[in-house]
Design a protein around this motif. Structure first.
Motif, PDB file in Angstrom:
ATOM      1  N   PHE A  69      49.894  18.485  74.897  1.00 35.96           N
ATOM      2  CA  PHE A  69      49.041  19.050  75.947  1.00 35.96           C
ATOM      3  C   PHE A  69      49.550  18.597  77.313  1.00 35.96           C
ATOM      4  O   PHE A  69      49.594  17.402  77.596  1.00 35.96           O
ATOM      5  N   LEU A  74      53.340  20.768  83.153  1.00 39.58           N
ATOM      6  CA  LEU A  74      54.421  19.978  83.748  1.00 39.58           C
ATOM      7  C   LEU A  74      55.621  20.864  84.093  1.00 39.58           C
ATOM      8  O   LEU A  74      56.149  20.786  85.209  1.00 39.58           O
ATOM      9  N   ALA A  77      54.811  22.980  87.044  1.00 38.62           N
ATOM     10  CA  ALA A  77      54.725  22.188  88.281  1.00 38.62           C
ATOM     11  C   ALA A  77      56.117  21.847  88.802  1.00 38.62           C
ATOM     12  O   ALA A  77      56.373  21.897  90.011  1.00 38.62           O
TER      13      ALA A  77
ATOM     14  N   VAL B  14      50.673  15.534  91.500  1.00 39.12           N
ATOM     15  CA  VAL B  14      50.499  16.495  90.393  1.00 39.12           C
ATOM     16  C   VAL B  14      51.372  16.107  89.206  1.00 39.12           C
ATOM     17  O   VAL B  14      50.906  16.026  88.063  1.00 39.12           O
ATOM     18  N   LEU B  15      52.656  15.833  89.475  1.00 41.72           N
ATOM     19  CA  LEU B  15      53.564  15.480  88.380  1.00 41.72           C
ATOM     20  C   LEU B  15      53.133  14.179  87.704  1.00 41.72           C
ATOM     21  O   LEU B  15      53.160  14.066  86.475  1.00 41.72           O
ATOM     22  N   VAL B  18      50.113  14.863  85.452  1.00 42.23           N
ATOM     23  CA  VAL B  18      50.466  15.586  84.217  1.00 42.23           C
ATOM     24  C   VAL B  18      51.234  14.672  83.257  1.00 42.23           C
ATOM     25  O   VAL B  18      51.006  14.694  82.046  1.00 42.23           O
ATOM     26  N   LEU B  19      52.118  13.851  83.804  1.00 42.13           N
ATOM     27  CA  LEU B  19      52.872  12.921  82.944  1.00 42.13           C
ATOM     28  C   LEU B  19      51.931  11.924  82.267  1.00 42.13           C
ATOM     29  O   LEU B  19      52.060  11.645  81.069  1.00 42.13           O
ATOM     30  N   TRP B  21      48.862  12.457  81.611  1.00 46.77           N
ATOM     31  CA  TRP B  21      48.126  13.270  80.643  1.00 46.77           C
ATOM     32  C   TRP B  21      48.928  13.427  79.345  1.00 46.77           C
ATOM     33  O   TRP B  21      48.378  13.315  78.242  1.00 46.77           O
ATOM     34  N   LEU B  22      50.235  13.648  79.501  1.00 46.22           N
ATOM     35  CA  LEU B  22      51.113  13.806  78.326  1.00 46.22           C
ATOM     36  C   LEU B  22      51.160  12.518  77.507  1.00 46.22           C
ATOM     37  O   LEU B  22      51.151  12.554  76.274  1.00 46.22           O
TER      38      LEU B  22
END
Lengths: 166, 276
Positions: A69, A74, A77, B14-15, B18-19, B21-22
């Protein structure tokens, strides 16, 4: 204001990407309309709104994906950040910019996708698949980007003018 | 703050998020959020698919426009009103045969409890071959259950949420099914190739495989029941150096255009694992 228009479009495109567009190919290549719309929006309206589009669309793609997920978010982005190069004065307004960004963004999306999947243990995905899938997609996106960019630019012009930042 | 710095900060934020989150996803910590979002997105996909499927059908027709025009011209020359009536009758007969085949299929495997599921969507990644279907844990679906059509094996359930599930297709690169050739009883493993076809591997040299051979599940490993049709051999690849023979296999089920599938509910795979 721009985001109120772009976000629903991104949502619809990402839903389409997981339902009807998934099977649509251009000369056998996978087409990613959400990616093309997002980079076109960045070129027309700036990075902030583009990243929001990427996050909204990416989340919908991630929900429908069996991969880790966040992979789609990513990769979008990263690709959208590349499109922000269009804001650099050196390239701004160049006719070829959208082609460079479309090709680079497609390449980046695929590389990040395979990289994350392999790191997450999907080792069966061969690096060779990157070449066989990416190059046809790059060509398909180069053909489609003038159309998507044209529609996005038309839409962006009808919204409030881009804010000037100091 | 200068615009350049602000841009860099936004990208980094943002990156970074997301990272993070991963990383959390690899521990399973994001599963509740993922399930909640799935609950929102799945109904939207269902509605979207139903509204836009006719549109894509029309687009497909446009894409094949030149061929359709030629066919249309030929057909106009050939067909009279009586023939078109006959075509309608044939269409009805075809539908009738399909329904009969489905009923017969159920009677062939009477011990299996099957539930039908509608395909909501497909994995957006080119590197993952998965489906999203409209049956989930509320319907008793569990990870590992085999998924089939009346034509043959489709794959297995890989993730379940309350109202929907993900199906790993035979063509996914992670998919491996123990199989045997119906004619010669030669055994091997059918693997996904990320393309439309499958690959039959690890068939011992000396075992005969010929184009047209039908492959069935062997049941070895306990992940699938025996005798489900997987596909047909389209090409045999024999190499003097390698100890094994391999073959290209065309799946029996049309995996690219699935609209509905059947789930084998009362087959207990050996690897019926809880989700990570």
């Amino acid at each position: 204001m721009g985001l109120y228009i772009a976000a629903p479009i991104a949502l619809l495109l990402s839903l389409a990407q997981t339902t009807v567009i998934r099977n649509v190919t251009l000369f056998g290549a996978h087409v990613d309309l959400l990616l093309l719309f997002a980079i076109s929006w960045v070129l027309c309206r700036g990075l902030g709104e583009g990243l929001m589009i990427g996050v909204i669309g990416g989340l919908v793609l991630d929900v429908s994906s069996a991969g880790p997920f966040g992979t789609a978010t990513l990769s979008l982005a990263v690709a959208i950040s590349l499109a922000a190069l269009g804001e650099v004065n050196l390239f701004q307004g160049a006719w070829y910019l959208k082609f460079i960004v479309a090709a680079g963004a497609t390449l980046l999306v695929n590389v990040v996708n395979v990289l994350v999947l392999r790191l997450a243990g999907y080792g069966a995905i061969p690096w060779a698949a990157l070449g066989t899938n990416t190059m046809p997609s790059v060509l398909a996106h180069l053909l489609l980007v003038p159309l998507v960019y044209g529609v996005t630019k038309w839409l962006a012009r009808r919204l409030e003018p881009k804010r000037v930042e100091f | 703050m200068r615009p350049g710095h602000r841009t860099a900060l936004i990208i980094a934020l943002v990156l970074g998020t997301v990272l993070l989150w991963l990383v959390l996803d690899s521990t399973g910590a994001t599963n509740p959020i993922r399930d909640a979002l799935t609950g929102i997105v799945s109904p939207l996909q269902l509605v979207f698919g139903r509204v836009f499927d006719p549109v894509t059908d029309q687009l497909e027709a446009l894409r094949q426009g030149a061929e359709l025009v030629r066919q249309n011209r030929d057909l106009r020359q050939q067909l009279a009103e009586a023939q078109s009536r006959l075509a309608l009758l044939e269409e009805a007969q075809h539908e009738n045969q399909d329904l009969r085949r489905q009923l017969e299929f159920k009677s062939i495997v009477p011990n299996y409890q099957l539930i039908a599921a509608e395909v909501l969507g497909r994995d957006p990644s080119q590197y993952l071959h998965y489906l999203v279907i409209d049956r989930g844990s509320n319907d008793g679906v569990r990870v590992g259950m085999p998924v089939i059509t009346e034509a043959g094996l489709v794959g297995r359930i890989s993730r379940v949420s309350s109202g929907s599930s993900q199906v790993m297709l035979l063509t996914d690169s992670q998919s491996a099914v123990n199989a045997y050739v119906q004619r010669s009883r030669a055994t091997g493993v059918v693997q996904g190739t990320l393309g439309p076809d499958l690959s039959l591997e690890y068939v011992l040299r000396g075992e005969t495989i010929v184009v047209g051979d039908v492959l069935l599940t062997s049941g070895v490993g306990g992940n699938f029941p025996r005798r489900l049709v997987i596909g047909q051999v389209a090409e045999v690849r024999q190499n003097d150096i390698e100890a094994h023979t391999s073959a290209v296999v065309v799946p029996a089920a049309n995996l690219a255009e699935l609209e509905s599938v059947l789930i084998l509910m009362n087959f207990e795979p050996d690897e019926l694992l809880d989700e990570p």
